[in-house]
Scaffold this motif. Structure first.
Motif, PDB file in Angstrom:
ATOM      1  N   UNK A 175      11.929   9.604  -2.157  1.00  0.00           N
ATOM      2  CA  UNK A 175      11.093   9.944  -1.005  1.00  0.00           C
ATOM      3  C   UNK A 175       9.785  10.597  -1.426  1.00  0.00           C
ATOM      4  N   UNK A 176       9.738  11.128  -2.641  1.00  0.00           N
ATOM      5  CA  UNK A 176       8.502  11.721  -3.146  1.00  0.00           C
ATOM      6  C   UNK A 176       7.499  10.612  -3.446  1.00  0.00           C
ATOM      7  N   UNK A 177       6.210  10.813  -3.156  1.00  0.00           N
ATOM      8  CA  UNK A 177       5.243   9.715  -3.265  1.00  0.00           C
ATOM      9  C   UNK A 177       4.789   9.403  -4.688  1.00  0.00           C
ATOM     10  N   UNK A 178       5.008  10.309  -5.630  1.00  0.00           N
ATOM     11  CA  UNK A 178       4.541  10.110  -6.993  1.00  0.00           C
ATOM     12  C   UNK A 178       5.317   8.984  -7.673  1.00  0.00           C
ATOM     13  N   UNK A 179       4.621   8.129  -8.435  1.00  0.00           N
ATOM     14  CA  UNK A 179       5.287   7.019  -9.117  1.00  0.00           C
ATOM     15  C   UNK A 179       6.325   7.504 -10.125  1.00  0.00           C
ATOM     16  N   UNK A 180       6.039   8.647 -10.775  1.00  0.00           N
ATOM     17  CA  UNK A 180       7.010   9.208 -11.710  1.00  0.00           C
ATOM     18  C   UNK A 180       8.297   9.603 -11.011  1.00  0.00           C
ATOM     19  N   UNK A 181       8.167  10.198  -9.817  1.00  0.00           N
ATOM     20  CA  UNK A 181       9.355  10.584  -9.050  1.00  0.00           C
ATOM     21  C   UNK A 181      10.135   9.352  -8.605  1.00  0.00           C
ATOM     22  N   UNK A 182       9.423   8.301  -8.234  1.00  0.00           N
ATOM     23  CA  UNK A 182      10.101   7.061  -7.859  1.00  0.00           C
ATOM     24  C   UNK A 182      10.914   6.506  -9.029  1.00  0.00           C
ATOM     25  N   UNK A 183      10.331   6.559 -10.220  1.00  0.00           N
ATOM     26  CA  UNK A 183      11.033   6.057 -11.398  1.00  0.00           C
ATOM     27  C   UNK A 183      12.264   6.899 -11.709  1.00  0.00           C
ATOM     28  N   UNK A 184      12.129   8.223 -11.626  1.00  0.00           N
ATOM     29  CA  UNK A 184      13.254   9.125 -11.899  1.00  0.00           C
ATOM     30  C   UNK A 184      14.350   8.928 -10.857  1.00  0.00           C
ATOM     31  N   UNK A 185      13.953   8.806  -9.600  1.00  0.00           N
ATOM     32  CA  UNK A 185      14.934   8.618  -8.534  1.00  0.00           C
ATOM     33  C   UNK A 185      15.713   7.321  -8.703  1.00  0.00           C
ATOM     34  N   UNK A 243       0.851  -1.188   0.000  1.00  0.00           N
ATOM     35  CA  UNK A 243       0.000   0.000   0.000  1.00  0.00           C
ATOM     36  C   UNK A 243       0.898   1.253   0.000  1.00  0.00           C
ATOM     37  N   UNK A 244       0.582   2.308  -0.743  1.00  0.00           N
ATOM     38  CA  UNK A 244      -0.665   2.543  -1.484  1.00  0.00           C
ATOM     39  C   UNK A 244      -0.596   2.182  -2.961  1.00  0.00           C
ATOM     40  N   UNK A 245       0.538   1.619  -3.427  1.00  0.00           N
ATOM     41  CA  UNK A 245       0.700   1.418  -4.867  1.00  0.00           C
ATOM     42  C   UNK A 245       0.061   0.101  -5.339  1.00  0.00           C
ATOM     43  N   UNK A 246       0.400  -1.005  -4.680  1.00  0.00           N
ATOM     44  CA  UNK A 246      -0.206  -2.281  -5.024  1.00  0.00           C
ATOM     45  C   UNK A 246       0.034  -2.727  -6.459  1.00  0.00           C
ATOM     46  N   UNK A 247       1.241  -2.517  -6.983  1.00  0.00           N
ATOM     47  CA  UNK A 247       1.531  -2.849  -8.374  1.00  0.00           C
ATOM     48  C   UNK A 247       1.765  -4.353  -8.548  1.00  0.00           C
ATOM     49  N   UNK A 248       1.547  -4.840  -9.770  1.00  0.00           N
ATOM     50  CA  UNK A 248       1.805  -6.237 -10.089  1.00  0.00           C
ATOM     51  C   UNK A 248       3.309  -6.458 -10.265  1.00  0.00           C
ATOM     52  N   UNK A 273      10.639  -1.964   9.863  1.00  0.00           N
ATOM     53  CA  UNK A 273      10.185  -1.425  11.150  1.00  0.00           C
ATOM     54  C   UNK A 273       9.796   0.052  11.097  1.00  0.00           C
ATOM     55  N   UNK A 274      10.392   0.814  10.174  1.00  0.00           N
ATOM     56  CA  UNK A 274      10.144   2.260  10.180  1.00  0.00           C
ATOM     57  C   UNK A 274       9.668   2.819   8.841  1.00  0.00           C
ATOM     58  N   UNK A 275       9.699   2.020   7.795  1.00  0.00           N
ATOM     59  CA  UNK A 275       9.167   2.480   6.522  1.00  0.00           C
ATOM     60  C   UNK A 275      10.229   2.974   5.549  1.00  0.00           C
ATOM     61  N   UNK A 276       9.741   3.369   4.380  1.00  0.00           N
ATOM     62  CA  UNK A 276      10.615   3.745   3.267  1.00  0.00           C
ATOM     63  C   UNK A 276      11.467   4.979   3.572  1.00  0.00           C
ATOM     64  N   UNK A 277      10.914   5.973   4.217  1.00  0.00           N
ATOM     65  CA  UNK A 277      11.663   7.210   4.479  1.00  0.00           C
ATOM     66  C   UNK A 277      12.880   6.951   5.349  1.00  0.00           C
ATOM     67  N   UNK A 278      12.708   6.171   6.413  1.00  0.00           N
ATOM     68  CA  UNK A 278      13.844   5.850   7.279  1.00  0.00           C
ATOM     69  C   UNK A 278      14.886   5.042   6.513  1.00  0.00           C
ATOM     70  N   UNK A 279      14.430   4.128   5.699  1.00  0.00           N
ATOM     71  CA  UNK A 279      15.334   3.319   4.883  1.00  0.00           C
ATOM     72  C   UNK A 279      16.202   4.200   3.987  1.00  0.00           C
ATOM     73  N   UNK A 280      15.573   5.145   3.295  1.00  0.00           N
ATOM     74  CA  UNK A 280      16.307   6.010   2.363  1.00  0.00           C
ATOM     75  C   UNK A 280      17.265   6.931   3.106  1.00  0.00           C
ATOM     76  N   UNK A 281      16.855   7.503   4.211  1.00  0.00           N
ATOM     77  CA  UNK A 281      17.711   8.433   4.944  1.00  0.00           C
ATOM     78  C   UNK A 281      18.950   7.729   5.502  1.00  0.00           C
ATOM     79  N   UNK A 282      18.775   6.522   6.018  1.00  0.00           N
ATOM     80  CA  UNK A 282      19.929   5.769   6.525  1.00  0.00           C
ATOM     81  C   UNK A 282      20.864   5.407   5.374  1.00  0.00           C
ATOM     82  N   UNK A 283      20.290   4.971   4.266  1.00  0.00           N
ATOM     83  CA  UNK A 283      21.090   4.585   3.110  1.00  0.00           C
ATOM     84  C   UNK A 283      21.915   5.760   2.588  1.00  0.00           C
ATOM     85  N   UNK A 284      21.301   6.930   2.445  1.00  0.00           N
ATOM     86  CA  UNK A 284      22.038   8.086   1.917  1.00  0.00           C
ATOM     87  C   UNK A 284      23.100   8.568   2.898  1.00  0.00           C
TER      88      UNK A 284
END
Length: 425
Positions: free
Chosen positions: A324-334, A270-275, A390-401
């Motif tokens: 970190x942006x919620x738009x699918x286009x931003x996810x693809x660009x990132x 959620x919220x994308x639910x892609x195949x 445990x904390x979601x995508x935002x925490x994952x990205x911030x730790x990674x960067x």
């Protein structure tokens, strides 16, 4: 990052090398490209179908456990690269790479038929052991066979092959998964790899290397070779510039694998639910790496390896933050920016470490590079999953960067010429 001044001593042995425009050069490039496709299609074939492996009836897996399917292969690879490097010194790089591709492809077919998760992990470890031969020796093979002025460009072309391998493993595998599940996905990738393995054997044989003249050794040659191998390891692990590159690639590769491991979960949740097929389309971002790997080799020649590497690390951080942006286009660009930048950094670093070490130590230096590269994949590709769970995508990205930035700073300090470091003390 400036070019390090403290390079290893060079051996004066005359070597038969190929340059642009010479007979055999294009065949060598084709062979390297094909080998890159085989190795990396197999290594990362499960990545786009991790949610399906997790959902396999009776297996009861968490996301982190499912990601071990990828980490198991890269663990096997990291654990065996030095063994392959030692074998190559005795039997030559070409036959060892051929053996590597055979084992990798055979394990691909077995993995598709694995009866349980434990069996799948065991097969994946063995597949990683097989893949280690190519991963450990590719750069050494390039350094041995290519004119030094063309090494950055050829290394970039080889990395382009690895990106297409990773792309085919993910995208083709994801498309096949909607038809035959994750088992059909792995089987399809194994068939593709079989074709490219044959291409490597043909093209590699026609451009087969002629070994450099060897210096006659005394009767105790085995002991001398063993001592030399240990000496090479010590030099590579204590040389400031090579250690800086090893630390950097450990983090960058771990970050890339973690991004791709958990990107599939992020898009199917959620919220994308892609195949699975739709998620696979995002992995077309690997095409950016195919382009950037070749471009980075040319940029390194023109602007310097250090500057090219620094820009690539900065671009990785920007790309990760864009997801970190919620738009699918931003996810693809990132994801595209992150992937493009990673393979530019990898193309520069992989060619650089072999040249820092010199021809006689390039095999050991490159094997250690592969060890740290895939150790990062196995360890960080798994560990970064815990913040996501445990904390979601935002925490994952911030730790990674944050980890990527820290590694970039450490590498910058270690790759500077010693004279510059002393002036600032």
């Amino acid at each position: 990052m400036s070019a390090p001044t403290g390079t290893f001593e060079r051996d004066a042995t005359v070597r038969n090398t190929l340059g642009r425009g010479e007979a055999g050069y294009r065949l060598l490039l084709l062979a390297l490209f094909a080998a890159g496709v085989v190795t990396f299609a197999q290594l990362y074939a499960p990545q786009s179908v991790l949610p399906l492996i997790r959902a396999e009836r009776g297996w009861d897996l968490s996301m982190s456990q499912a990601s071990l399917t990828v980490s198991a292969a890269t663990f096997g690879l990291a654990a065996s690269v030095l063994v392959w490097a030692a074998l190559a010194k005795r039997f030559g790089t070409f036959p060892i790479i051929c053996s590597s591709l055979v084992i990798t492809t055979a394990m691909g077919f077995l993995g598709a038929a694995a009866p349980g998760f434990g069996a799948l992990l065991t097969i994946r470890v063995l597949q990683g052991v097989g893949a280690a031969g190519m991963a450990a020796l590719a750069v050494a093979y390039i350094v041995e066979r290519v004119n030094p002025r063309d090494v950055p460009v050829v290394a970039g072309i080889y990395v382009s092959g690895t990106t297409l391998g990773g792309l085919s493993g993910r995208v083709v595998g994801a498309a096949l998964a909607d038809i035959g599940g994750w088992r059909g996905s792995l089987l399809g990738v194994a068939l593709i790899s079989l074709l490219f393995a044959g291409l490597f054997v043909v093209a590699g044989w026609k451009s087969r290397p002629r070994p450099a003249p060897r210096v006659d050794r005394p009767a105790a040659a085995g002991a001398t070779a063993s001592t030399t191998d240990r000496s090479d390891l010590v030099r590579c692990l204590t040389h400031r510039s090579t250690v800086g590159l090893y630390a950097l690639v450990f983090v960058l590769m771990g970050s890339l694998v973690a991004m791709y491991n958990y990107f599939a979960f992020h898009l199917t949740d959620h919220p994308y639910g892609l195949s699975t097929t739709a998620v696979g389309l995002f992995y077309l971002a690997y095409l950016g790496g195919t382009v950037s790997a070749r471009a980075a080799g040319s940029a390194a020649v023109r602007f310097g390896r250090g500057r090219t590497l620094a820009v690539a690390v900065a671009m990785m951080v920007v790309g990760a933050c864009t997801t970190l942006l919620p738009d699918l286009g931003a996810l693809a660009v990132g994801l595209l920016l992150f992937t493009t930048a990673f393979f530019a950094a990898h193309a520069v670093a992989s060619g650089w470490v072999g040249q820092i070490a010199g021809p006689e130590r390039s095999g050991t230096a490159s094997a250690l590079y592969s060890l740290f590269y895939y150790a990062g994949s196995a360890i960080l590709g798994w560990l970064f999953g815990f913040p996501y769970e445990h904390f979601g995508w935002s925490a994952f990205v911030l730790i990674l960067t944050g980890v990527c930035l820290a590694a970039g700073v450490i590498a910058w300090l270690m790759l500077r010429p010693r004279s510059a470091a002393r002036r600032e003390q």
